[in-house]
Write a protein that holds these residues in place. Structure first.
Motif, mmCIF file in Angstrom:
data_model
loop_
_atom_site.group_PDB
_atom_site.id
_atom_site.type_symbol
_atom_site.label_atom_id
_atom_site.label_comp_id
_atom_site.label_asym_id
_atom_site.label_seq_id
_atom_site.Cartn_x
_atom_site.Cartn_y
_atom_site.Cartn_z
ATOM 1 N N PHE A 1 0.896 -1.161 0.012
ATOM 2 C CA PHE A 1 -0.009 0.023 0.096
ATOM 3 C C PHE A 1 0.891 1.310 -0.006
ATOM 4 O O PHE A 1 1.972 1.299 0.628
ATOM 5 C CB PHE A 1 -1.153 0.079 1.149
ATOM 6 C CG PHE A 1 -1.656 -0.925 1.427
ATOM 7 C CD1 PHE A 1 -3.146 -0.755 1.105
ATOM 8 C CD2 PHE A 1 -1.546 -2.275 2.024
ATOM 9 C CE1 PHE A 1 -4.197 -1.906 1.072
ATOM 10 C CE2 PHE A 1 -2.478 -3.422 2.096
ATOM 11 C CZ PHE A 1 -3.958 -3.089 1.489
ATOM 12 N N LEU B 1 -4.049 5.303 -0.360
ATOM 13 C CA LEU B 1 -4.092 5.685 -1.582
ATOM 14 C C LEU B 1 -3.894 4.952 -2.642
ATOM 15 O O LEU B 1 -4.576 4.982 -3.848
ATOM 16 C CB LEU B 1 -2.770 6.854 -1.661
ATOM 17 C CG LEU B 1 -2.521 7.780 -0.733
ATOM 18 C CD1 LEU B 1 -1.204 8.511 -0.688
ATOM 19 C CD2 LEU B 1 -3.649 8.857 -0.451
ATOM 20 N N GLU B 2 -3.289 3.681 -2.798
ATOM 21 C CA GLU B 2 -3.351 2.729 -3.622
ATOM 22 C C GLU B 2 -2.891 1.408 -3.288
ATOM 23 O O GLU B 2 -2.147 1.495 -2.169
ATOM 24 C CB GLU B 2 -2.666 3.215 -4.996
ATOM 25 C CG GLU B 2 -1.184 3.642 -4.897
ATOM 26 C CD GLU B 2 -0.532 3.779 -6.069
ATOM 27 O OE1 GLU B 2 -0.487 2.671 -6.994
ATOM 28 O OE2 GLU B 2 -0.161 4.876 -6.438
ATOM 29 N N HIS B 3 -2.906 0.474 -4.104
ATOM 30 C CA HIS B 3 -2.303 -0.794 -3.274
ATOM 31 C C HIS B 3 -2.286 -1.745 -4.569
ATOM 32 O O HIS B 3 -3.095 -1.762 -5.491
ATOM 33 C CB HIS B 3 -2.900 -1.551 -2.329
ATOM 34 C CG HIS B 3 -4.115 -2.401 -2.640
ATOM 35 N ND1 HIS B 3 -5.395 -1.753 -2.573
ATOM 36 C CD2 HIS B 3 -4.489 -3.760 -2.701
ATOM 37 C CE1 HIS B 3 -6.358 -2.580 -3.106
ATOM 38 N NE2 HIS B 3 -5.802 -3.862 -2.762
ATOM 39 N N GLY B 4 -1.315 -2.821 -4.420
ATOM 40 C CA GLY B 4 -1.063 -3.935 -5.162
ATOM 41 C C GLY B 4 -1.218 -5.154 -4.680
ATOM 42 O O GLY B 4 -0.803 -5.185 -3.422
ATOM 43 N N LEU C 1 5.779 2.588 -6.597
ATOM 44 C CA LEU C 1 5.257 3.614 -5.706
ATOM 45 C C LEU C 1 5.964 4.976 -5.816
ATOM 46 O O LEU C 1 5.238 5.853 -5.787
ATOM 47 C CB LEU C 1 5.122 2.941 -4.364
ATOM 48 C CG LEU C 1 4.023 2.086 -4.219
ATOM 49 C CD1 LEU C 1 3.730 1.433 -2.640
ATOM 50 C CD2 LEU C 1 2.505 2.413 -4.736
ATOM 51 N N ARG D 1 5.095 7.806 -7.952
ATOM 52 C CA ARG D 1 4.117 8.514 -7.898
ATOM 53 C C ARG D 1 3.788 9.167 -6.665
ATOM 54 O O ARG D 1 3.178 10.207 -6.343
ATOM 55 C CB ARG D 1 2.800 7.739 -8.097
ATOM 56 C CG ARG D 1 2.553 7.443 -9.428
ATOM 57 C CD ARG D 1 1.314 6.299 -9.795
ATOM 58 N NE ARG D 1 1.294 5.237 -9.115
ATOM 59 C CZ ARG D 1 2.017 4.129 -9.211
ATOM 60 N NH1 ARG D 1 2.754 3.968 -10.449
ATOM 61 N NH2 ARG D 1 2.065 3.074 -8.775
ATOM 62 N N HIS D 2 4.614 8.789 -5.593
ATOM 63 C CA HIS D 2 4.317 9.243 -4.174
ATOM 64 C C HIS D 2 6.056 9.293 -3.578
ATOM 65 O O HIS D 2 6.898 8.655 -3.974
ATOM 66 C CB HIS D 2 4.077 8.356 -3.319
ATOM 67 C CG HIS D 2 2.569 7.853 -3.810
ATOM 68 N ND1 HIS D 2 1.235 8.361 -3.692
ATOM 69 C CD2 HIS D 2 2.176 6.595 -4.422
ATOM 70 C CE1 HIS D 2 0.315 7.900 -4.229
ATOM 71 N NE2 HIS D 2 0.844 6.844 -4.704
#
Length: 462
Positions: free
Chosen positions: A17, A26-29, A60, A63-64
């Motif tokens: 995450f 915010l997002e995860h895989g 990640l 983007r972060h």
């Protein structure tokens, strides 16, 4: 503070995450947690998992701005490590050890106060894994530097620093006497203290990301690697960070896991399902657990939901019950494994089966709560709360108790992410939950009493 990367290691799947400092995901895989059959035994593919993690962190990072990385995991995984990595493959905890290891382990593990959980099947306890490794691979065991729980193994790989951590060791490792906040006596008796590195808090920074991984991922050299945490304690921490206390959390999935910050349990007395974990500050957290998700599936038999109010009324009025236990585990009623059965006028009605499964799961959750000190607030989360009737039924079974339903499906990751701000947070972390509607449901008190009596009778007969 930049984003927090959370590596959440489950038995079947792993997730990575990105989260904001206040725990907003915010997002995860995700990917399967691959298992190899051997040799030398069934084990997890640590090398493949590490490649996936590093590739994920690199992705990640595009983007972060990743400020910190923290791992969380279930309590039955551990790795024997050498100077820089695994000295032996990580045992799959469903792998049964040789019979003589089981027999010897029963003689060394000690009292319930010492172990804080039941003696479970397979190699679910880190102490039993250590005994197996010590007996069958003595050279590798003798040369090893440490034995680390899963979150601390990944912190070690990323930072190069080996540490112990209380929530991970308190989760059925049998290496930590949670009720007394000290190592179990078998650690010294077995000469294993040399493999137990200094204890650090889950929220502590062990060090920066190792230079080789900075180059591999492109993350900044000062990226902090936190010590890491047990998954259930991480989930509980997200409520603590929000300022809640006098609280029991009921997390649902394959297992129903209840943890409380309330004191009053006699840890000299072992009961089915009883456990003792620890929170991030090392305080004992009495708990109860049972395989509620597995039981629900066996009762519902693939019938689709949702559960409905009319069927609840019919089940209760006609006294139709699902009586434990349907799976291979005794659960809360010793001797009932695979003895589960249905009684009552709707026992064979497939249209009632899903609602009956939800009612049964709510009864199991309430039974777990009955063995814990009462708390002012009970919070429900996890897979079961997707079904609105589950929260309503639990609330109806707990008159006079404030019940909250938290719909965040990734509470473990949220709690783990919040660790990064533990030492700097100045106010409660954001938290959103709702109180389920109790109106419209029948009085469940006599139904629950009869279900409990019939279930205990099943226990006696079995």
């Amino acid at each position: 503070m930049g984003a927090i990367a959370v590596f959440d290691i489950g038995k079947t799947n792993v997730k990575l995450f990105a989260a904001s400092p206040d725990g907003v995901l915010l997002e995860h895989g995700s990917a399967p947690n691959q298992v190899r059959e051997g040799p030398p035994y069934r084990h997890h593919d640590l090398a493949g998992l590490e490649d996936w993690l590093l590739d994920g962190l690199a992705d990640l990072g595009t983007r972060h701005e990743i400020e910190a990385v923290v791992a969380c995991a279930h309590g039955s995984g551990g790795v024997l490590v050498g100077a820089d990595g695994a000295a032996m493959p990580m045992i799959d905890y469903e792998q049964a050890p040789p019979p003589e290891i089981d027999a010897d382990y029963a003689g060394i593990v000690g009292s319930y106060r010492e172990r804080g959980s039941a003696v479970m099947l397979g190699t679910a306890h880190l102490a039993r894994q250590m005994l197996w490794l010590e007996r069958h691979w003595p050279a590798e065991f003798a040369e090893a530097r440490a034995f680390l729980a899963t979150p601390q193994y990944w912190a070690f790989r990323l930072s190069g620093i080996a540490a112990g951590e209380v929530t991970s060791l308190a989760a059925q490792s049998h290496l930590w006497a949670s009720a007394e906040a000290r190592p179990a006596r078998l650690v010294d008796r077995r000469g294993w203290a040399r493999l137990m590195p200094p204890m650090r808090s889950a929220f502590e920074t062990l060090g920066p990301l190792k230079p080789e991984f900075v180059r591999r991922t492109g993350l900044k050299p000062q990226t902090r690697i936190l010590c890491g945490i047990h998954d259930s304690s991480a989930n509980f921490y997200r409520y603590q960070a929000a300022g809640l206390a006098d609280l029991t959390v009921v997390s649902t999935g394959t297992w129903i896991v209840c943890l409380t910050d309330r004191a009053g349990i006699d840890f000299d007395v072992e009961k089915p399902g009883r456990a003792c974990n620890a929170d991030v500050l090392g305080r004992p957290m009495p708990g109860m657990l049972t395989m509620g998700g597995r039981e629900f599936s066996l009762v519902a038999r693939g019938e689709a939901g949702p559960a409905d109010e009319e069927t609840v009324h019919r089940l209760v009025a006609g006294r139709t019950f699902a009586l434990p236990s349907f799976g291979p585990d005794d659960g809360l009623f010793p001797g009932t494994a695979r003895e589960g059965r249905f009684v009552g006028p709707l026992a064979d009605d497939p249209q009632a089966r899903f609602t009956l499964g939800v009612l049964y799961a709510a009864l199991l959750a309430a039974e777990c709560l009955a063995d814990l000190p009462p708390a002012a607030t009970v919070a429900l989360d996890g897979g079961f709360v997707k079904e609105p009737m589950f929260g309503r039924l639990v609330a109806a079974l707990l008159p006079g108790t404030r019940v909250l339903v938290n719909h965040d499906p990734y509470g473990t990751a949220t709690g783990a992410a919040l660790l990064a701000g533990h030492e700097t947070r100045r106010g409660p972390a954001p938290f959103d939950a709702e109180e389920p509607a109790r109106a419209g449901l029948p009085d469940l008190s006599s139904y629950r009493s009869q279900w409990r009596d019939l279930s205990r009778r099943m226990e006696t007969v079995s």
